[in-house]
Design an enzyme around this catalytic site. Structure first.
Site, PDB file in Angstrom:
ATOM      1  N   VAL A  87       0.862  -1.193   0.000  1.00 35.06           N
ATOM      2  CA  VAL A  87       0.000   0.000   0.000  1.00 35.06           C
ATOM      3  C   VAL A  87       0.900   1.245   0.000  1.00 35.06           C
ATOM      4  O   VAL A  87       1.803   1.354   0.826  1.00 35.06           O
ATOM      5  CB  VAL A  87      -0.923   0.001   1.238  1.00 35.06           C
ATOM      6  N   HIS A 103      -3.226 -12.206   7.270  1.00 36.82           N
ATOM      7  CA  HIS A 103      -2.112 -13.008   6.755  1.00 36.82           C
ATOM      8  C   HIS A 103      -2.342 -14.468   7.177  1.00 36.82           C
ATOM      9  O   HIS A 103      -2.658 -14.725   8.334  1.00 36.82           O
ATOM     10  CB  HIS A 103      -0.783 -12.488   7.315  1.00 36.82           C
TER      11      HIS A 103
HETATM   12  C1  GRF Z   1      -6.059 -15.567   2.148  1.00 37.27           C
HETATM   13  O1  GRF Z   1      -5.480 -16.740   2.624  1.00 37.27           O
HETATM   14  C2  GRF Z   1      -5.509 -14.379   2.871  1.00 37.27           C
HETATM   15  O2  GRF Z   1      -5.173 -14.642   4.190  1.00 37.27           O
HETATM   16  C3  GRF Z   1      -4.251 -14.123   2.106  1.00 37.27           C
HETATM   17  O3  GRF Z   1      -4.580 -14.393   0.768  1.00 37.27           O
HETATM   18  C4  GRF Z   1      -5.660 -15.319   0.711  1.00 37.27           C
HETATM   19  C5  GRF Z   1      -6.723 -14.681  -0.100  1.00 37.27           C
HETATM   20  O4  GRF Z   1      -7.742 -15.545  -0.456  1.00 37.27           O
HETATM   21  N1  GRF Z   1      -3.635 -12.906   2.454  1.00 37.27           N
HETATM   22  P1  GRF Z   1      -9.076 -14.931  -1.065  1.00 37.27           P
HETATM   23  O5  GRF Z   1      -8.700 -14.086  -2.262  1.00 37.27           O
HETATM   24  O6  GRF Z   1      -9.734 -14.115   0.010  1.00 37.27           O
HETATM   25  O7  GRF Z   1      -9.921 -16.095  -1.477  1.00 37.27           O
END
Ligand code: GRF
Length: 185
Positions: A87, A103
């Site tokens: 960002v 995360h």
């Molecule tokens: C999730 O596991 C999130 O924690 C990570 O990226 C993934 C995104 O999945 N930062 P989605 O696009 O929400 O299905």
């Protein structure tokens, strides 16, 4: 009413879960989705929930276009849900304490540049960890280094693979991310 913008780069299952959670919420709405990937599946999910969505080109992150969009749309809070770009500082400065990220590991372990999606689960399994989880944290100028808001754990058992770990993480994300965002309103 708090207007929340979601930033996402991928499939958007977390974005959709948040959209659903806040659909009729008395205090907040997801009013915008921003993506750095034109063809990300998250656009289709947002269309189903009638959430205005914008593809933002690389230069538009830095040249003020995105910040203007956020201001014009009266965005109060930004939630990163599978967003792969750093960002820009101008946006972090404009929204102090109002940008959060999820995360898919227990930070500070398994974070940083390149640690996203399946790479994280692969690394966790390879390292022989007995547990993993999710971290919800504030966003600062470095990947995955902002102050931690909440963490939720799951155990790793013999035979688990990156795929089985991914589905355990997905479950935790679906259950907890909206709850924590709501708590921060
Ligand atoms: C999730 O596991 C999130 O924690 C990570 O990226 C993934 C995104 O999945 N930062 P989605 O696009 O929400 O299905």
């Amino acid at each position: 009413m708090t207007n929340i913008a979601i930033f996402a780069s991928g499939s958007g299952s977390n974005a959709e879960n948040l959209a659903r959670h806040f659909e009729k919420h008395p205090k907040a709405r997801i009013t915008l989705m921003v993506s750095d990937r034109k063809d990300a599946f998250v656009f289709e999910r947002m269309r189903n929930h009638h959430i205005p969505s914008n593809y933002i080109r690389r230069e538009e992150f830095e040249n003020g276009t995105l910040l203007k969009l956020l201001k014009d749309q009266k965005i109060d809070m930004i939630v990163l849900a599978g967003f792969l770009k750093l960002v820009p500082e101008a946006i972090i400065n404009a929204y102090p304490g109002k940008i959060i990220n999820i995360h898919p590991a227990l930070l500070p372990k398994f974070g940083g540049k390149g640690m996203y999606g399946k790479h994280v689960h692969d690394a966790v399994v390879k390292a022989g960890e007995s547990k993993t989880g999710i971290t919800i944290h504030y966003v600062n100028n470095n990947f995955d280094e902002g102050e931690i808001i909440a963490q939720f754990e799951t155990t790793i058992i013999p035979g688990d693979t990156a795929d089985t770990v991914a589905s355990k993480i997905h479950e935790l994300e679906m259950k907890w991310f909206p709850v924590i965002v709501e708590r921060l309103l």
